[in-house]
Enzyme design. Structure first.
Site, PDB file in Angstrom:
ATOM      1  N   PHE A  42       0.804  -1.224   0.000  1.00 26.92           N
ATOM      2  CA  PHE A  42       0.000   0.000   0.000  1.00 26.92           C
ATOM      3  C   PHE A  42       0.833   1.268   0.000  1.00 26.92           C
ATOM      4  O   PHE A  42       0.377   2.313  -0.445  1.00 26.92           O
ATOM      5  CB  PHE A  42      -0.930   0.015   1.225  1.00 26.92           C
ATOM      6  CG  PHE A  42      -0.218   0.346   2.524  1.00 26.92           C
ATOM      7  CD1 PHE A  42      -0.024   1.653   2.934  1.00 26.92           C
ATOM      8  CD2 PHE A  42       0.278  -0.675   3.338  1.00 26.92           C
ATOM      9  CE1 PHE A  42       0.642   1.945   4.124  1.00 26.92           C
ATOM     10  CE2 PHE A  42       0.938  -0.392   4.521  1.00 26.92           C
ATOM     11  CZ  PHE A  42       1.130   0.916   4.917  1.00 26.92           C
TER      12      PHE A  42
ATOM     13  N   GLU B 164       9.728  -3.507  13.362  1.00 24.13           N
ATOM     14  CA  GLU B 164       9.384  -2.387  12.482  1.00 24.13           C
ATOM     15  C   GLU B 164       8.069  -1.760  12.944  1.00 24.13           C
ATOM     16  O   GLU B 164       7.058  -2.446  13.076  1.00 24.13           O
ATOM     17  CB  GLU B 164       9.247  -2.870  11.038  1.00 24.13           C
ATOM     18  CG  GLU B 164       8.984  -1.747  10.057  1.00 24.13           C
ATOM     19  CD  GLU B 164       8.937  -2.228   8.617  1.00 24.13           C
ATOM     20  OE1 GLU B 164       9.447  -1.526   7.729  1.00 24.13           O
ATOM     21  OE2 GLU B 164       8.376  -3.315   8.379  1.00 24.13           O
TER      22      GLU B 164
ATOM     23  N   CYS C 281       9.570   1.724   3.676  1.00 26.50           N
ATOM     24  CA  CYS C 281      10.529   0.677   4.062  1.00 26.50           C
ATOM     25  C   CYS C 281      11.948   1.226   4.135  1.00 26.50           C
ATOM     26  O   CYS C 281      12.837   0.571   4.672  1.00 26.50           O
ATOM     27  CB  CYS C 281      10.475  -0.488   3.078  1.00 26.50           C
ATOM     28  SG  CYS C 281      11.092  -0.113   1.434  1.00 26.50           S
TER      29      CYS C 281
ATOM     30  N   GLU D 273      -5.059  -3.934  -1.577  1.00 19.74           N
ATOM     31  CA  GLU D 273      -6.477  -3.611  -1.619  1.00 19.74           C
ATOM     32  C   GLU D 273      -6.792  -2.305  -0.878  1.00 19.74           C
ATOM     33  O   GLU D 273      -7.916  -1.815  -0.951  1.00 19.74           O
ATOM     34  CB  GLU D 273      -7.298  -4.763  -1.031  1.00 19.74           C
ATOM     35  CG  GLU D 273      -7.057  -5.072   0.434  1.00 19.74           C
ATOM     36  CD  GLU D 273      -5.885  -6.022   0.685  1.00 19.74           C
ATOM     37  OE1 GLU D 273      -5.851  -6.644   1.766  1.00 19.74           O
ATOM     38  OE2 GLU D 273      -4.991  -6.119  -0.188  1.00 19.74           O
ATOM     39  N   ARG D 274      -5.794  -1.735  -0.185  1.00 20.11           N
ATOM     40  CA  ARG D 274      -6.054  -0.494   0.550  1.00 20.11           C
ATOM     41  C   ARG D 274      -6.091   0.722  -0.368  1.00 20.11           C
ATOM     42  O   ARG D 274      -6.772   1.701  -0.075  1.00 20.11           O
ATOM     43  CB  ARG D 274      -4.984  -0.284   1.622  1.00 20.11           C
ATOM     44  CG  ARG D 274      -4.979  -1.362   2.688  1.00 20.11           C
ATOM     45  CD  ARG D 274      -3.873  -1.128   3.691  1.00 20.11           C
ATOM     46  NE  ARG D 274      -3.734  -2.232   4.633  1.00 20.11           N
ATOM     47  CZ  ARG D 274      -2.803  -2.318   5.562  1.00 20.11           C
ATOM     48  NH1 ARG D 274      -1.909  -1.325   5.677  1.00 20.11           N
ATOM     49  NH2 ARG D 274      -2.738  -3.349   6.369  1.00 20.11           N
TER      50      ARG D 274
ATOM     51  N   LYS E 285      -1.020  -7.872  -8.489  1.00 19.13           N
ATOM     52  CA  LYS E 285      -1.950  -7.915  -7.357  1.00 19.13           C
ATOM     53  C   LYS E 285      -1.536  -6.797  -6.411  1.00 19.13           C
ATOM     54  O   LYS E 285      -0.670  -6.952  -5.573  1.00 19.13           O
ATOM     55  CB  LYS E 285      -1.871  -9.276  -6.650  1.00 19.13           C
ATOM     56  CG  LYS E 285      -3.147  -9.686  -5.877  1.00 19.13           C
ATOM     57  CD  LYS E 285      -3.604  -8.719  -4.813  1.00 19.13           C
ATOM     58  CE  LYS E 285      -2.744  -8.817  -3.574  1.00 19.13           C
ATOM     59  NZ  LYS E 285      -3.259  -7.906  -2.489  1.00 19.13           N
TER      60      LYS E 285
END
Length: 498
Positions: free
Chosen positions: A149, A383, A281, A176-177, A173
């Site tokens: 996302f 994290e 990240c 979905e957010r 893919k």
């Protein structure tokens, strides 16, 4: 309310599963769309479209494939502002940050436009008597990418641009957010001249991910997300004979040497630690000042800067950062701050109580700053993925070097110093995949490769740069000899190139 389906065979299609996920606008907390969650059958339909379209695309000469990407670059520039606003509204990052997301993806698409050169093989004339040897790179067929996302434009382009340039068909893919931008990018690729079926977008959750991993016609999969899921995908892909490059979490350190310019270092830490609400990240989440004097000076400068951070809605061009992506993400980060306090770290700046006037239901959090964090604490080991910076005080350079080197994650690291010898030594010895010297977020440019070590990366080849071409192609080597160079009689020993 808008409903987002899938992009299969060159057109947007409705989801058939009857399952949907909410797509929030993080700055208001409102549900703005529903995204369909694919079934295994819907994923298979995308694969069949891709499999049917790929042979002709793979046989298309690389110059023509590059021209499609060149046109795609032009179309994205045309729609830049519209894409950035859509991205900001679904993700929560500010519009300037959203534009940066798009731009870093475009740079990899620009690199992929050089595919006629990048796919050249090798040739040796006269390797033996009358023998020539040459190699060629060929596409794998159908490949897939599972993207996160936090960079809904950049990382999909990092995946599909080189894969498609190499002659593959691609199944994307996305998260979905925030599915809006990946769907828009697929439509722009079609408008640029990409044949239907070469880029398919299948929205979904774990069911779609497992369908990708189990599908026998998908030859490779790339993933970016959390380390546990990266390891799961890597292991399951290996079991089904797929190539895999899977990138996970991070705990990026910034080492501050006593000779560092403290003002410049603080500027770097503020931007790298709190930009995009820390949902990167490559965000700096650990600052390691060397020596008490350095640590005290750093904290004196950091505290007022963190307190002065301007948090605002995604559409505010003056905001330093916007909301987190979901309410669950917000609660997760707050919980980590609670854990840090319980573990005994000093919470120098507490942003948990921040509320955005007029946007009280949005997923906002103020900047948090911990001091006196130790390496046995969870807030150091794990994290957090939010606007939280931890300061771990090191007594000397050796201790500072050991912290990122010994950590489970090994994505990125930075050192701030005026000493060239210290910087060179650090770059050579630190056990981390990407290193910045007075650069807080050392994301390489597109024609180098991006990838972390240890639990931050699973697989032999990294993202973008030359590694992407190696990952999305297979090498075939041909040894040829024509009749004039053939001796009479059978040969029973291994042929030698004498």
């Amino acid at each position: 309310m808008r409903t987002v389906g899938h992009f299969i065979g060159g057109k947007e299609v409705e989801g058939k599963s009857g399952r949907f996920a909410d797509v929030f606008e993080p700055m208001t907390g409102e549900v703005k769309a529903k995204v369909a969650l694919a079934t295994k059958a819907e994923l298979r339909a995308a694969v069949e479209n891709a499999k049917a379209a790929q042979p002709e695309w793979g046989a298309t000469n690389p110059q023509r494939r590059a021209r499609v990407l060149m046109k795609f670059l032009e179309l994205v520039q045309r729609d830049y502002d519209k894409l950035a606003e859509l991205l900001a509204r679904e993700h929560g990052k500010t519009i300037p940050d959203a534009k940066g997301d798009i731009q870093r993806g475009l740079e990899v698409a620009e690199f992929a436009c050089g595919i006629p050169h990048l796919m050249k093989g090798e040739y040796t004339e006269g390797a033996g008597p009358g023998i020539d040897i040459y190699s060629m790179r060929q596409p794998l067929g159908v490949v897939a990418g599972i993207t996160p996302f936090n960079f809904p434009a950049m990382i999909p382009m990092w995946k599909f641009a080189p894969a498609i340039a190499c002659g593959n068909a691609f199944i994307l893919k996305p998260s979905e957010r925030d599915p809006g931008v990946p769907m828009a990018l697929a439509a722009l690729m079609l408008e640029a001249g990409l044949p239907p079926g070469i880029l398919n977008v299948v929205n979904g959750d774990k069911e779609a991910v497992d369908a990708i991993l189990d599908d026998p016609d998908i030859k490779a999969v790339g993933f970016v997300g959390s380390s546990p899921i990266a390891q799961y995908i890597y292991e399951r892909a290996a079991q089904t004979g797929k190539r895999a490059q899977c990138f996970g979490g991070a705990k990026n350190h910034a080492i501050i040497m006593p000779d560092a310019d403290i003002d410049q270092t603080v500027d770097a830490l503020i931007g790298a630690g709190y930009g995009s609400a820390g949902e990167r990240c490559m965000a700096i989440s650990v600052a390691v000042p060397v020596g008490k004097a350095t640590a005290d000076a750093l904290m004196d400068k950091l505290i007022p800067r963190v307190e002065a951070l301007k948090i605002g809605p995604s559409t505010d061009p003056t905001a330093d950062y916007g909301p987190l992506v979901t309410k669950e993400a917000l609660e997760r980060v707050k919980n980590y701050v609670d854990i840090g306090v319980k573990e005994g770290a000093t919470l120098a700046v507490d942003g948990r109580g921040f509320k955005m006037q007029g946007y009280e239901n949005g997923f906002y959090m103020g900047g948090c700053l911990f001091d006196n964090v130790t390496k046995d604490m969870r807030i150091y080991k794990e994290e957090i993925f939010g606007p939280v910076l931890s300061v771990v005080r090191a007594h000397d350079y050796a201790e500072a070097l050991s912290l990122p080197s010994d950590h489970d994650y090994g994505n990125g690291v930075a050192i701030f110093t005026r000493d060239g010898d210290a910087a060179r030594d650090f770059a050579a010895k630190v056990n981390v995949g990407m290193v910045g010297i007075n650069v807080p977020i050392p994301v390489p440019i597109a024609y180098y490769t991006f990838g972390g070590w240890k639990k931050s990366g699973f697989g032999d080849l990294n993202q973008h740069g030359p590694d992407s071409v190696r990952f999305y192609t297979k090498t075939k080597t041909v040894t040829s000899r024509w009749p004039s160079g053939v001796k009479e009689g059978a040969e029973f020993s291994i042929p030698l190139m004498k």
